[in-house]
Design a protein around this motif. Structure first.
Motif, mmCIF file in Angstrom:
data_model
loop_
_atom_site.group_PDB
_atom_site.id
_atom_site.type_symbol
_atom_site.label_atom_id
_atom_site.label_comp_id
_atom_site.label_asym_id
_atom_site.label_seq_id
_atom_site.Cartn_x
_atom_site.Cartn_y
_atom_site.Cartn_z
ATOM 1 N N ALA A 113 -1.191 1.091 -20.486
ATOM 2 C CA ALA A 113 -1.359 0.624 -18.909
ATOM 3 C C ALA A 113 0.224 0.173 -18.521
ATOM 4 O O ALA A 113 1.026 -0.362 -19.245
ATOM 5 N N TRP A 114 0.461 0.175 -17.020
ATOM 6 C CA TRP A 114 1.423 -0.266 -16.493
ATOM 7 C C TRP A 114 0.896 -1.278 -15.344
ATOM 8 O O TRP A 114 -0.502 -1.190 -14.941
ATOM 9 N N LEU A 115 1.408 -2.437 -14.953
ATOM 10 C CA LEU A 115 1.396 -3.085 -13.847
ATOM 11 C C LEU A 115 1.959 -2.532 -12.722
ATOM 12 O O LEU A 115 3.477 -2.906 -12.773
ATOM 13 N N GLY A 116 1.494 -1.859 -11.751
ATOM 14 C CA GLY A 116 2.107 -1.511 -10.464
ATOM 15 C C GLY A 116 1.771 -2.575 -9.244
ATOM 16 O O GLY A 116 0.449 -2.721 -9.309
ATOM 17 N N ILE A 117 2.549 -3.197 -8.785
ATOM 18 C CA ILE A 117 2.183 -4.150 -7.811
ATOM 19 C C ILE A 117 3.234 -4.111 -6.700
ATOM 20 O O ILE A 117 4.402 -3.640 -6.707
ATOM 21 N N GLY A 118 2.579 -4.665 -5.570
ATOM 22 C CA GLY A 118 3.419 -4.766 -4.358
ATOM 23 C C GLY A 118 2.981 -6.076 -3.472
ATOM 24 O O GLY A 118 1.916 -6.579 -3.550
ATOM 25 N N ALA A 119 3.655 -6.200 -2.218
ATOM 26 C CA ALA A 119 3.453 -7.421 -1.486
ATOM 27 C C ALA A 119 2.005 -6.970 -0.547
ATOM 28 O O ALA A 119 1.580 -8.112 0.231
ATOM 29 N N ALA A 120 1.449 -5.913 -0.566
ATOM 30 C CA ALA A 120 0.294 -5.572 -0.007
ATOM 31 C C ALA A 120 0.521 -5.525 1.648
ATOM 32 O O ALA A 120 1.784 -6.089 2.034
ATOM 33 N N TRP A 121 0.009 -4.744 2.296
ATOM 34 C CA TRP A 121 0.135 -4.306 3.814
ATOM 35 C C TRP A 121 -1.153 -3.702 4.833
ATOM 36 O O TRP A 121 -0.836 -4.105 5.889
ATOM 37 N N PHE A 122 -2.186 -3.523 3.948
ATOM 38 C CA PHE A 122 -3.253 -2.971 5.081
ATOM 39 C C PHE A 122 -4.065 -4.041 5.439
ATOM 40 O O PHE A 122 -5.141 -4.423 4.856
ATOM 41 N N GLU A 123 -3.783 -4.780 6.417
ATOM 42 C CA GLU A 123 -4.399 -6.038 6.970
ATOM 43 C C GLU A 123 -5.922 -5.491 7.461
ATOM 44 O O GLU A 123 -6.653 -6.417 7.012
ATOM 45 N N GLY A 124 -5.977 -4.414 7.813
ATOM 46 C CA GLY A 124 -7.195 -3.908 8.158
ATOM 47 C C GLY A 124 -8.370 -4.122 7.265
ATOM 48 O O GLY A 124 -9.404 -4.701 7.506
ATOM 49 N N GLU A 125 -8.248 -3.375 5.949
ATOM 50 C CA GLU A 125 -9.119 -3.556 4.882
ATOM 51 C C GLU A 125 -9.444 -4.900 4.422
ATOM 52 O O GLU A 125 -10.237 -5.173 4.152
ATOM 53 N N ALA A 126 -7.996 -5.804 4.333
ATOM 54 C CA ALA A 126 -8.476 -7.048 3.824
ATOM 55 C C ALA A 126 -9.045 -7.961 4.784
ATOM 56 O O ALA A 126 -10.302 -8.576 4.273
ATOM 57 N N THR A 127 -8.960 -7.900 6.107
ATOM 58 C CA THR A 127 -9.901 -8.599 7.126
ATOM 59 C C THR A 127 -11.353 -8.165 7.325
ATOM 60 O O THR A 127 -12.161 -8.765 7.301
#
Length: 285
Positions: A106-120
């Motif tokens: 396993a790896w941890l691939g991670i970022g700050a997120a960007w897709f506001e539409g799916e989140a909201t």
């Protein structure tokens, strides 16, 4: 140069009934062909420009667990985890579990997120950009602490953990490699220099410049630039193998050691499953 396969579309002509077998065939062929890694997106809806939000999308860590049980060698990761979709303590446990059950892949691939539409749309938190980056750094610190011998509390601006106990610990030592996605020059690449084992850049003419920025951050922090793996995410072109090799050579000359990407899985109405379209291309590529 290592090659990794990115599976980013789960809509196929056979629908959900054939999806399981398609994934088994595709990932199995990638492993047999010598691909180093297989990744899936951490999205809940399909993203532009791949397709409309209504296209099928599987949850990342459930999918990676399934793939761990069907493979033996390929490394597995979400490319990349959206930091605000899971609490950091839970994320550390998810990656550790994947690492143990995959035999240390396993790896941890991670970022700050960007897709506001799916989140909201699905009721997930999506704070402003500056806060997401603050949470990203705290999450990196928390994961490293949970995967270590320390059980000390963690007190941050956004997260408080009373006991950072993680058992079982990951098999990969000292911890699962951390890939931080994105090419932001002020924040993202500095986080790579401070916490990351790998950067990820999108292919293009600015890769050399981004790597120069990363090197400057490493110099500022006293980090050995050569200890960071340089990866590039770029579409595969199986119908233009000469062009693919030329681009790989250009990236290799810059110090890139891992090309990662995917390609369209099917043309509507021409195949019964995207496995029929992808599998013949994997070994050739």
């Amino acid at each position: 140069m290592h090659i990794g396969l990115h599976v980013s579309d789960f809509t196929n002509p056979g629908g959900p009934a054939t999806l399981r077998e398609d994934l088994i065939r595709i990932v199995g062929e990638a492993e047999e062909s010598g691909y180093r890694s297989v990744s899936v997106m951490d999205h809940l809806w399909q993203i532009p420009p791949i397709g409309d939000a209504e296209r099928a999308m599987l949850e990342a860590y459930t999918t990676l667990g399934f793939l761990a049980a069907r493979t033996e060698r390929v490394e597995l990761l979400a490319w990349v985890t959206a930091v605000t979709y899971r609490e950091p303590g839970l994320l550390a446990k998810l990656v550790a579990t994947l690492d143990v059950l995959s035999g240390g892949r396993a790896w941890l691939g991670i970022g700050a997120a960007w897709f506001e539409g799916e989140a909201t749309g699905l009721g997930l938190p999506f704070p402003p950009t500056a806060e997401r980056f603050e949470r990203l750094e705290e999450t990196l610190r928390i994961c490293l602490q949970v995967w270590s011998d320390s059980e000390e509390p963690f007190e941050g601006k956004h997260y408080t953990l009373g006991r950072t106990l993680g058992n079982p610990r990951p098999l990969k030592r000292p911890h699962p490699p951390i890939l931080i996605g994105g090419g932001g020059e002020k924040k993202t690449l500095r986080l790579v220099a401070q916490y990351g084992d790998a950067c990820n850049l999108f292919g293009g003419d600015d890769v050399a410049h981004k790597l120069d920025v990363l090197k400057r951050h490493c110099d500022d922090l006293g980090r050995d630039y050569d200890t960071i793996e340089k990866t590039v995410m770029a579409p595969f072109t199986p119908n233009d193998l000469d062009g693919f090799l030329e681009s790989a050579q250009r990236y290799a000359a810059l110090g890139v050691t891992h090309l990662h990407g995917g390609f369209p899985y099917f043309e509507a109405g021409t195949v019964k499953s995207f496995g029929d379209a992808v599998v013949p291309r994997l070994a050739e590529l």
